[in-house]
Write a protein that holds these residues in place. Sequence first.
Motif, mmCIF file in Angstrom:
data_model
loop_
_atom_site.group_PDB
_atom_site.id
_atom_site.type_symbol
_atom_site.label_atom_id
_atom_site.label_comp_id
_atom_site.label_asym_id
_atom_site.label_seq_id
_atom_site.Cartn_x
_atom_site.Cartn_y
_atom_site.Cartn_z
ATOM 1 N N ALA A 1 11.355 3.067 7.338
ATOM 2 C CA ALA A 1 11.416 3.453 8.751
ATOM 3 C C ALA A 1 10.011 3.589 9.321
ATOM 4 O O ALA A 1 9.720 3.138 10.434
ATOM 5 C CB ALA A 1 12.197 4.752 8.909
ATOM 6 N N GLU A 2 9.132 4.191 8.546
ATOM 7 C CA GLU A 2 7.751 4.374 9.024
ATOM 8 C C GLU A 2 7.064 3.013 9.166
ATOM 9 O O GLU A 2 6.328 2.768 10.128
ATOM 10 C CB GLU A 2 7.013 5.370 8.105
ATOM 11 N N PHE A 3 7.342 2.092 8.244
ATOM 12 C CA PHE A 3 6.764 0.755 8.373
ATOM 13 C C PHE A 3 7.308 0.046 9.615
ATOM 14 O O PHE A 3 6.558 -0.527 10.403
ATOM 15 C CB PHE A 3 7.065 -0.088 7.127
ATOM 16 N N GLU B 1 8.602 1.264 12.354
ATOM 17 C CA GLU B 1 8.197 1.864 13.626
ATOM 18 C C GLU B 1 6.691 1.788 13.857
ATOM 19 O O GLU B 1 6.247 1.427 14.949
ATOM 20 C CB GLU B 1 8.711 3.308 13.706
ATOM 21 N N ASN B 2 5.885 2.102 12.856
ATOM 22 C CA ASN B 2 4.443 2.180 13.081
ATOM 23 C C ASN B 2 3.709 0.862 12.887
ATOM 24 O O ASN B 2 2.600 0.703 13.395
ATOM 25 C CB ASN B 2 3.818 3.246 12.180
ATOM 26 N N HIS B 3 4.276 -0.050 12.149
ATOM 27 C CA HIS B 3 3.595 -1.330 11.945
ATOM 28 C C HIS B 3 4.261 -2.437 12.758
ATOM 29 O O HIS B 3 3.598 -3.177 13.463
ATOM 30 C CB HIS B 3 3.535 -1.681 10.459
ATOM 31 N N MET B 4 5.586 -2.542 12.646
ATOM 32 C CA MET B 4 6.302 -3.583 13.396
ATOM 33 C C MET B 4 6.563 -3.167 14.848
ATOM 34 O O MET B 4 6.933 -3.998 15.664
ATOM 35 C CB MET B 4 7.636 -3.892 12.718
ATOM 36 N N THR C 1 0.836 -1.203 0.000
ATOM 37 C CA THR C 1 0.000 0.000 0.000
ATOM 38 C C THR C 1 0.872 1.255 0.000
ATOM 39 O O THR C 1 0.628 2.194 -0.774
ATOM 40 C CB THR C 1 -0.917 -0.002 1.244
ATOM 41 N N MET C 2 1.892 1.276 0.838
ATOM 42 C CA MET C 2 2.785 2.443 0.883
ATOM 43 C C MET C 2 3.502 2.655 -0.452
ATOM 44 O O MET C 2 3.693 3.794 -0.893
ATOM 45 C CB MET C 2 3.843 2.254 1.966
ATOM 46 N N PHE C 3 3.938 1.553 -1.067
ATOM 47 C CA PHE C 3 4.626 1.691 -2.359
ATOM 48 C C PHE C 3 3.672 2.285 -3.393
ATOM 49 O O PHE C 3 4.043 3.169 -4.164
ATOM 50 C CB PHE C 3 5.126 0.335 -2.865
HETATM 51 ZN ZN ZN Z 1 1.775 3.119 8.180
#
Ligand code: ZN
Lengths: 491, 491
Positions: B195-197, B199-202, B54-56
Amino acid sequence: MSKNLTKRSEDYSKWYNELVVKADLAENSGVRGCMVIKPYGYAIWEKMQAALDTMFKETGHENAYFPLFIPKSYLSKEASHVEGFAKECAVVTHYRLKMAEDGSGIIVDPDAKLEEELIVRPTSETIIWDTYRKWIQSYRDLPILINQWANVVRWEMRTRLFLRTAEFLWQEGHTAHATKNEAVAEAEQMMNIYAEFAENHMAVPVIKGLKTETERFAGAIETYCIEALMQDGKALQAGTSHFLGQNFAKAFDVKFTSKEGKQELVWATSWGVSTRLMGALVMTHSDDKGLVLPPKLAPIQVVIVPIYKGDDQLDAISERIAPLVKELRAKGVSVKYDNRDTYKPGFKFAEYELKGVPIRLAIGQRDMDNGTFEVARRDTLEKETVQADEIVAKIEFLLEDIQKNIFKKALDYRENHITEVENYDEFKEILENKGGFISAHWDGTPETEERIKNETKATIRCIPIDVKPENGVCILTGKPSKNRVLFAKAY
Amino acid sequence: MSKNLTKRSEDYSKWYNELVVKADLAENSGVRGCMVIKPYGYAIWEKMQAALDTMFKETGHENAYFPLFIPKSYLSKEASHVEGFAKECAVVTHYRLKMAEDGSGIIVDPDAKLEEELIVRPTSETIIWDTYRKWIQSYRDLPILINQWANVVRWEMRTRLFLRTAEFLWQEGHTAHATKNEAVAEAEQMMNIYAEFAENHMAVPVIKGLKTETERFAGAIETYCIEALMQDGKALQAGTSHFLGQNFAKAFDVKFTSKEGKQELVWATSWGVSTRLMGALVMTHSDDKGLVLPPKLAPIQVVIVPIYKGDDQLDAISERIAPLVKELRAKGVSVKYDNRDTYKPGFKFAEYELKGVPIRLAIGQRDMDNGTFEVARRDTLEKETVQADEIVAKIEFLLEDIQKNIFKKALDYRENHITEVENYDEFKEILENKGGFISAHWDGTPETEERIKNETKATIRCIPIDVKPENGVCILTGKPSKNRVLFAKAY
Ligand SMILES: [Zn+2]
Ligand SMILES: [Zn+2]
């Protein structure tokens, strides 16, 4: 983007090859027999994956991942299985490269030879059943219902984009059961899921049936299949589901303790569909102007093309369009607003026709003045003018109607191309001049099947699931037969 | 399901190896170095994939698929690239097996030797840039923003589940740009997305930074990375994004006509994360009782365990539970109601602790009488009794709170394990007794970096993106340095 597409009537095969490349679905790579699936083609494949994956999960399956490599000794354990795949295996023999000592370049390091060669998986029954042995002790461990999305390699000598490639993408389900009945039911369920996917998502009508012994998967007791018919009258096998009996449990010694405390062999199925479905999709619906995609699988369902002179007109159109785009997206409709000013509207129209976008909206100054859109549907190429306040409802109607209409068109073609014949002359005549499925009596022997194949190139596509008992005589040998089977030339 | 898990304090490495297997994430296969990713582990990977994909796509990338095989000559075209990968290549040399003439079994057919060996892709820059050459003529064809989800093979000699396997799953992005600035911005953007993945998901805190020349990807001008810290004080590289300059454009002769009509070489990036993230996830949060999963990636977010005697009590509980399950699912919460009567509640509690399910509800006769649930959270192991009419709100709160709490815990640990040192003795003392990241001055030379690595096993993990200028002297050579870098022992 060039529109010089060969016509289907001129050369169907050339039409297909050109269309796949020109519509940006796929192309050949520098590696013999391996294709590059381009973003537009891959987006269709992703939609196929999503729909299938949902169906698999709704029926209790989970995804997992097994190794790409299969030790040669594993492949050899099931005799008919290895016989089926040995002729087309990519074999890994070394695990290192090095600089040649004479400085001539990179070579395979002869010191890095594997003790046992590894086969790049052509299918994963062997590695998976080797694993299942560790997972299964008791009836409580059953059933195991696993699917894998993966790449596989079969070293085909003559390849065609999507239809036959050395590497292809697929899913392979591998299930383990305590009883024969449960395994048979699973194999049938998956055939039905494939049929429902083909018909309701791809809009491709299929015939469900059983393969003859000759055409069965290497290692299967029974192969269920779905068979589609292409516009050139050739059949295409779109998915198979195999009842494997206890063959792989025997080969890999997979037993379980039953409720009654007995040691029993496990029952198996496997089932798969592949990127071959992309070929079926293209060949079923497309026309001389390009792709025709079912709305359910189209990466872009609606394209909006502004027709304008100068930035002011474009800005005004963009402003008018913005809330429509937003509303459609909120309804889950995939919309592209093509405001590129490097291309003219006519060029864009041709491009989206080629790429099979189901609905095209155009909006120019007159539409702006009148509060209308020009709406064109890709399947029939019909155009009409629609009032702005009716446009969303119109689009929703068209997305459903196009899906239904292309299915119906394909179904009509298929129904008109199932011909019953009573003798071999008729058989050859129909095969030559009309094509399609030929429903005929056959004596049930592999010998007859092979002679017909050698003489006419037609194979038995399946014994339909809903076949009716009917006494007759084999078209070739005159021996008695109890039901008709379906023959066709096939991809 | 056995709870005899080695304690982290006893043997961290053994704890990890056992946990991955016992929690049903993955196991070793019969193929050396290749793992089987089991359904529970794969379900976590699927959640990672969905979030990243989704982010990509939100940043304009499309998916595509390129061949598994790379001709040896392609790999050789970029000198430092082939040097980086030659030592760990799986090489396909033949395309057929056959029955040995002496009947001894299946052998590789010596007549089916490939003219040019094929390498199973260790990464796809070469095959992709060979393809991009055909796709790029003009600045109008740029940028190309493509991602691929695929399997890759690097023949590692010492392997560990998820952390280092011969085959692994990953995504690799490969982009092509008209300008250097655009390519650098892309490489930085992807580091930020990773980094956002993380920190915010993992819920895994990471340090963003640049690799030193020695640690750069083979063929890159600059490698951006995110570095995480495991509970044993060792660092783990969780994702990399490479600015490749014009190296691959040069090697594969990929040029475009600029707006000004000049022929220019194309600028490139590539970036990837892999199933290695699964290892980082396990090692960051889990404890001596088993996995601790962040709610955003947990395949089961809430498990409900009935505590009952006899079918009547179970039926009553099931009836009470049904609307709750429905309500939670409608809110997108993944719920499992475990009504298996083959296992006792205590066994189930231990199993879901081992598997890291964030929230566990238990309901027995007393809860039925009082209209309550017992709610246990996996991260803190706290339990409380919650009224039925507050249970949905409680679950929604806990899903967020657990996500935040485990991130904060990991962040506190990481912050407490970044130590500034001023000399080599201090460096070695911290490395030995405390671990974690060590912030120290370095003279900028590969020689010093290598000596430190050989003497201490610590490597420079990165030069942090937000590094402050600070004059100092190299801990090893005493030569001047302008900023600190982060050292650590690493996975
Ligand atoms: Zn996210
Ligand atoms: Zn459906």
